[in-house]
Design an enzyme around this catalytic site. Structure first.
Site, PDB file in Angstrom:
ATOM      1  N   HIS A   1       0.819  -1.223   0.000  1.00 22.36           N
ATOM      2  CA  HIS A   1       0.000   0.000   0.000  1.00 22.36           C
ATOM      3  C   HIS A   1       0.850   1.270   0.000  1.00 22.36           C
ATOM      4  CE1 HIS A   1      -2.918   3.035   1.050  1.00 22.36           C
ATOM      5  NE2 HIS A   1      -2.367   3.194   2.242  1.00 22.36           N
TER       6      HIS A   1
ATOM      7  N   HIS B   1       3.930   7.063   5.304  1.00 21.48           N
ATOM      8  CA  HIS B   1       2.716   7.741   5.764  1.00 21.48           C
ATOM      9  C   HIS B   1       1.920   6.982   6.810  1.00 21.48           C
ATOM     10  CE1 HIS B   1       0.302   5.419   2.767  1.00 21.48           C
ATOM     11  NE2 HIS B   1      -0.692   5.678   3.581  1.00 21.48           N
ATOM     12  N   ASP B   2       2.077   5.661   6.858  1.00 19.23           N
ATOM     13  CA  ASP B   2       1.298   4.904   7.845  1.00 19.23           C
ATOM     14  C   ASP B   2       2.120   4.382   9.020  1.00 19.23           C
ATOM     15  OD1 ASP B   2      -1.268   5.144   6.877  1.00 19.23           O
ATOM     16  OD2 ASP B   2      -1.084   3.432   5.508  1.00 19.23           O
TER      17      ASP B   2
ATOM     18  N   GLU C   1       1.354   5.901  12.682  1.00 14.31           N
ATOM     19  CA  GLU C   1       0.029   5.519  13.156  1.00 14.31           C
ATOM     20  C   GLU C   1      -0.038   4.037  13.506  1.00 14.31           C
ATOM     21  OE1 GLU C   1      -2.366   7.550  13.696  1.00 14.31           O
ATOM     22  OE2 GLU C   1      -4.059   6.191  13.997  1.00 14.31           O
ATOM     23  N   ASP C   2       0.536   3.208  12.653  1.00 15.46           N
ATOM     24  CA  ASP C   2       0.275   1.763  12.762  1.00 15.46           C
ATOM     25  C   ASP C   2       1.405   0.945  13.375  1.00 15.46           C
ATOM     26  OD1 ASP C   2      -2.027   2.391  11.490  1.00 15.46           O
ATOM     27  OD2 ASP C   2      -1.394   1.705   9.511  1.00 15.46           O
TER      28      ASP C   2
ATOM     29  N   ASP D   1      -3.221   8.430  -1.272  1.00 16.50           N
ATOM     30  CA  ASP D   1      -3.595   7.395  -0.305  1.00 16.50           C
ATOM     31  C   ASP D   1      -5.065   7.019  -0.501  1.00 16.50           C
ATOM     32  OD1 ASP D   1      -3.479   5.739   1.956  1.00 16.50           O
ATOM     33  OD2 ASP D   1      -4.079   7.378   3.300  1.00 16.50           O
TER      34      ASP D   1
HETATM   35 MN    MN Z   1      -2.615   4.701   3.890  1.00 15.02          MN
END
Ligand code: MN
Length: 740
Positions: free
Chosen positions: A63, A88-89, A92-93, A152
């Protein structure tokens, strides 16, 4: 995203292949450091996401790699964006912190990743509008945040298939509500179109398939026609001696369907199913000259329709779009839209904002449109008052608007959204000018404040210190800036006046020995207000008599108790609509008409909410359900607050407006073969057979074709449909289209 076994050898191969694809897609120059950073970001992301998979089951890392590729290939962004997209993730993740990113990649990238992380929280459906406001402040700081977020979202929309239905609906409606308009505003036309098509595929799958099928069915005919149209052109174009290319692509499925829906025509009757695009490869200084040369060739071969000429080269659109558009009458009398542009203009049209960076400074003006726009966002954001929902609505309405250019008396050019008024102009000059705007001269003639400005108008504002905004001004403006400034001024005014109402209430309560603080919130609720200031203001305006209202209570130890509650009253159910006395209605001369988003409600699938039963004249708002239906709620609905807080992006403005009567004017564009007495036949049918009033008529004939514009007065859509159908059946009439 779930935690599952590590990637297999086969998957690792796929990941490496995706990464190589990403590297190939980066077109901008990269130095050694850039290359190294991209590699580092990739490795960090692979590692961080190694234990995660997407809903579809594929490794999660695919992704961010794809998002980075979209940034590079489809938006034309460079290494900074690619690195940020890869990361970008992760904050957060995964366990990676923002601080680590800053240490490894520097402050700029950390700032972008931080902005993207905040965007992610927005997806979690926490108070939407507030969050969106936050996000826009990052947009004003670095547009890449929003561009990466769009990439995204695009990838998520492309791969929405593996999501459960309710999530699909939620993501699709959010995309429709904010991402598609934003893509439009940033000049990302391809992305906007794809967003809209993907949204339609989910929200209206049957209609989507229908149009898609129809397009396929008619493809051969269309291509044949396009070839027939192009043949005589190509020979002449070759004489210019400049490389060019031509494409004749059909319009997007969603835009075709939109036409079917809004104009009420059949697929077969849409004359602009496709547009011909002529793209010339010329040096920048000769762009304009060559484009007009091409225009001349096109219109020498085919008769143009003058009103359809759009010169976006001399004055580019607010989102930077440049092109020359014309519609001509092609073989068999069919209308054909032709777009003429240079390769540079084409790149800007395709890649929008990002392409402007590339040409910044190369061509004057082409970048200013964005900085002006960003300035206006900053200005709206800086305004501390105003409800977040209103803010989002204002912001959104401004996204789709085309721009007009007007001039100050000194000849300075000002850009305003189409539909902007004299008063908008005043606020555009300066907030103080807006506040004290007494009157406005357009082209040296005094006009009402609500006068809509036209391209090229010269506007002069006359101020007076004694003047100040009033509630009615909100009807005279369309720009977010003017609206929010007027609102904040009104709020202040209300607050001041409310103080007087408050004092009165306090006095009345003191008289009956009721404690003010102890009872105020209960009174607000009991009397059907949403907050204290509203109650105070109603007392000030004498819409509510405090003394009368207090008679419903008895006092015990400073507390108020409803006298009604003392009586045994078992049979009345608690859940009834609020009593009529707390409803404050406006007075209407005629039958009030419900408007949603400033358009007649009839244009929307809508219904009145059953929780609060709004009636004509109630202050209301619209809430768009997941199925695309607008539910009309009262402002005081017990559900309102919850809805606004959690689904702000689904709110639309709704209001009852005084329509006087329900007749409305519809303008029809009629084309056909020019025969004797066509005009008489048409007018005869309208006035005699259909018994409709006609407001205007104009007919133009040109070498066997005619084009007429007729304004008719109808009561409703059915009547209009009947009129269109009847006219269509007339001999020699080729098409009947309702114009906006
Ligand atoms: Mn994303």
């Amino acid at each position: 995203m779930t935690s599952v076994p590590p990637n297999t050898e086969e998957e690792k191969k796929i990941i490496r292949r995706a990464y190589r694809g990403l590297l190939r897609s980066i077109k901008s120059k990269m130095d050694g450091k850039d290359k190294e950073d991209v590699r580092k970001a990739y490795e960090l992301a692979v590692d961080a996401h190694s234990k995660q998979r997407r809903k579809s089951g594929e490794p999660y890392i695919l992704h961010p790699i794809e998002v980075a590729r979209i940034c590079a290939a489809e938006i034309g962004l460079g290494p900074t964006a690619v690195i940020s997209a890869l990361l970008h993730d992760v904050v957060e993740d995964t366990d990676i912190t923002l601080k680590q990113i800053e240490e490894q990649f520097g402050a700029k990238i950390a700032m972008i990743v931080d902005g993207l992380t905040k965007f992610k929280n927005l997806d979690a459906l926490s108070p939407q509008a507030e969050n969106f406001k936050k996000v826009l402040s990052t947009l004003a700081k670095d547009v890449r945040v929003v561009l990466i977020k769009m990439a995204d979202r695009l990838h998520n929309m492309r791969t929405l298939g593996s999501m459960p239905r309710h999530k699909q609906l939620k993501i699709a409606s959010e995309t429709n509500y904010i991402y598609a308009p934003l893509a439009h505003r940033l000049g990302l036309y391809n992305m906007k179109t794809e967003f809209q098509d993907l949204v339609m595929k989910i929200l209206e799958p049957e209609n989507f398939q229908f149009v898609k099928h129809k397009l396929k069915e008619t493809k051969r005919d269309r291509n044949q026609y396009i070839n027939e149209f192009l043949k005589p052109l190509e020979q002449k174009l070759n004489t210019i001696g400049m490389p060019y290319r031509i494409s004749g692509r059909p319009k997007s499925i969603s835009s075709i369907y939109n036409k079917i829906k809004t104009k009420g025509v059949a697929f077969e009757e849409i004359y602009d199913l496709f547009a011909i695009r002529i793209i010339v490869d010329v040096p920048i200084p000769r762009e304009k000259e060559i484009c007009w040369k091409v225009y001349t060739i096109v219109t020498e071969t085919n008769i143009p329709i003058p009103e359809r000429l759009k010169d976006w080269i001399t004055t580019p659109k607010g989102n930077g779009y440049e092109s020359l558009h014309t519609t001509v009458i092609g073989p068999q009398g069919r209308y054909v839209e032709v777009q003429i542009r240079s390769e540079r203009m084409h790149e800007i049209a395709e890649k929008g904002f990002a392409a402007h960076w590339k040409y910044k400074g190369v061509k004057q003006n082409s970048f200013d449109v964005f900085s002006d726009w960003l300035d206006s966002i900053r200005e709206i954001l800086e305004n501390p008052v105003g409800d977040a929902v209103e803010f989002l609505n204002d912001f959104r309405t401004n996204l789709y608007k085309e721009e007009i250019y007007v001039f100050t008396p000194r000849g300075d050019k000002r850009v305003l959204p189409k539909g902007a008024t004299a008063l908008d102009f005043a606020f555009g000059i300066h907030t103080e000018v807006g506040y004290h705007c007494k009157s406005v001269k357009v082209n040296n003639i005094l006009v009402p404040l609500g006068t809509v400005l036209n391209n090229g108008d010269q506007v002069q504002v006359i101020t007076n210190k004694a003047q100040k905004p009033s509630e009615g001004w909100l009807k005279f403006v369309v720009t977010g800036k003017a609206r929010s400034k007027i609102r904040s001024s009104m709020k202040e005014e209300r607050r001041k006046k409310g103080e007087l109402g408050k004092e009165e209430l306090m006095r009345k309560m003191k008289n009956i020995k009721a404690d003010f603080e102890l009872n105020a919130d209960m009174l607000v609720k009991h009397l059907g207000f949403t907050n204290r200031p509203d109650l105070y203001y109603a007392i000030f305006k004498e819409e509510l008599n405090a003394q009368q209202a207090l008679k419903a209570f008895r006092v015990e130890g400073g507390r108020l108790f409803l006298i009604e509650d003392d009586k045994p009253e078992p049979e009345i159910p608690a859940k009834t609509p609020a009593p009529a006395k707390t409803r404050r209605r406006r007075d209407f001369k005629g039958k009030p008409e419900l408007m949603i988003d400033n358009k007649p409600a009839a244009q929307f699938k809508h219904s009145l909410a059953t929780c609060c039963h709004p009636v004509q004249g109630d202050p209301v708002f619209a809430y768009v359900t997941a199925m695309g239906e607008a539910k009309i709620h009262r402002h005081t609905c017990p559900n309102a607050e919850h809805l606004m807080a959690n689904y702000a992006y689904r709110m639309m403005k709704a209001e009852w407006v005084d329509s006087g009567n329900t007749d409305f004017l519809a303008n029809l564009l009629i084309t056909g073969i020019d025969g004797r007495g066509v005009a008489q036949k048409i007018t005869g049918i309208i006035t005699m057979d259909l018994k409709l009033d006609m407001r205007s008529i104009s007919m133009d004939g040109n070498q066997g074709f005619f084009q007429g514009r007729i304004g008719i007065v109808v009561k409703n859509r059915d009547q209009l449909q009947l009129a269109i159908q009847t006219l269509k059946n007339l001999d020699g009439v080729h098409s009947v289209i309702r114009e906006d």
